[in-house]
Design a protein around this motif. Structure first.
Motif, PDB file in Angstrom:
ATOM      1  N   ALA A  20       0.660  -1.325   0.008  1.00 44.93           N
ATOM      2  CA  ALA A  20      -0.021  -0.228   0.012  1.00 44.93           C
ATOM      3  C   ALA A  20       1.034   1.348   0.023  1.00 44.93           C
ATOM      4  O   ALA A  20       0.423   2.352  -0.529  1.00 44.93           O
ATOM      5  CB  ALA A  20      -0.822  -0.083   1.250  1.00 44.93           C
ATOM      6  N   THR A  72      -1.744   0.661  -6.095  1.00 43.40           N
ATOM      7  CA  THR A  72      -2.293  -0.803  -6.375  1.00 43.40           C
ATOM      8  C   THR A  72      -2.102  -1.163  -7.662  1.00 43.40           C
ATOM      9  O   THR A  72      -1.555  -0.383  -8.501  1.00 43.40           O
ATOM     10  CB  THR A  72      -3.630  -0.694  -5.961  1.00 43.40           C
ATOM     11  OG1 THR A  72      -4.469   0.104  -7.062  1.00 43.40           O
ATOM     12  CG2 THR A  72      -4.076   0.074  -4.701  1.00 43.40           C
ATOM     13  N   ASN A  73      -2.595  -2.317  -8.029  1.00 45.93           N
ATOM     14  CA  ASN A  73      -2.352  -2.689  -9.253  1.00 45.93           C
ATOM     15  C   ASN A  73      -3.562  -2.556 -10.330  1.00 45.93           C
ATOM     16  O   ASN A  73      -3.743  -3.086 -11.391  1.00 45.93           O
ATOM     17  CB  ASN A  73      -2.385  -4.381  -9.459  1.00 45.93           C
ATOM     18  CG  ASN A  73      -0.963  -4.750  -8.904  1.00 45.93           C
ATOM     19  OD1 ASN A  73      -0.081  -4.280  -9.034  1.00 45.93           O
ATOM     20  ND2 ASN A  73      -1.101  -5.897  -8.234  1.00 45.93           N
TER      21      ASN A  73
END
Length: 235
Positions: A20, A72-73
């Motif tokens: 994160a 994030t992805n």
């Protein structure tokens, strides 16, 4: 005819999970197959969820490079509207799972209709030269049927719906490095139907992005070809 061996890949590669607190920088470009009315410009959400997002113009060709930051992805694209309370409201219009590379291409395709559907389907592809070498063809099949390419008489394996494949240009070329290409779609009765017949120029100074799909309005095969000159060539 000889069979040309190529590698078929699943759309949208998964990348390692990000912590994160990590900020990942991605050099990205976009390609919008068809602009949706009033959605020619969107905003890429900031990775920290607090900063102002970055405006992204949806070109109907491969765009210039911009840089995105992600924690994030997932890449989220939105437009800003005025909410019932009169305050600005961020409305998502497209999402994509990031690939592995620090350089990626985001393909925008008109999405579904109805509740819960986003206006754009967005697919991210690794765009560095190791993943997609100069002189190569990336064939993205968005048609609901398999497709195949006939390159100077050599036939590729069929590319299933929702997959993409990469292969080199034909080596059997004329004095101008040109060669014939036929793109075929598999019909319901099991026969291959010609979707496009063209000539390509073999060159190691560019890449080709070819998108195959079916025009749902006219129920006809459609092929869109984009010459790609990545700015990181030679780096």
């Amino acid at each position: 005819m000889k069979k040309l061996i190529l590698k078929i890949l699943v759309l949208g590669a998964f990348s390692p999970v990000l912590l994160a607190q990590d900020i990942r920088k991605v050099q990205l470009r976009t390609l919008c197959l068809e602009q949706i009315k009033d959605l020619e410009k969107v905003v890429l959400a900031a990775g920290d969820g607090k900063s102002k997002g970055q405006d992204v113009i949806l070109y109907t060709d491969i765009s210039p490079v911009i840089e995105g930051s992600f924690t994030t992805n997932e890449a989220i694209f939105y437009i800003e509207k005025t909410g019932p309370d009169g305050k600005p409201l961020q409305v998502p219009v497209g999402k994509a799972t990031l690939g592995k590379s620090a350089r990626q291409l985001f393909l925008f395709v008109p999405g579904g209709t109805g509740e819960g559907k986003l206006p754009y389907q967005v697919i991210a592809y690794d765009d560095d030269l190791k993943s997609f070498a100069m002189g190569s063809v990336r064939a993205i099949n968005l048609a609901p049927v398999p497709v195949r390419f006939v390159l100077a008489g050599e036939v590729t394996p069929q590319i299933p719906p929702g997959r993409f494949a990469q292969f080199p240009h034909a080596t059997k070329v004329d004095d101008y490095n040109m060669y014939p290409v036929v793109i075929e779609f598999l019909s319901a009765n099991g026969e291959w139907v010609k979707g496009q017949s063209v000539s390509w120029k073999a060159s190691d100074q560019k890449r080709e992005v070819v998108v195959t799909l079916v025009d749902m309005k006219y129920k006809q095969p459609s092929v869109q070809n984009f010459a790609d000159f990545p700015p990181w060539n030679g780096q």
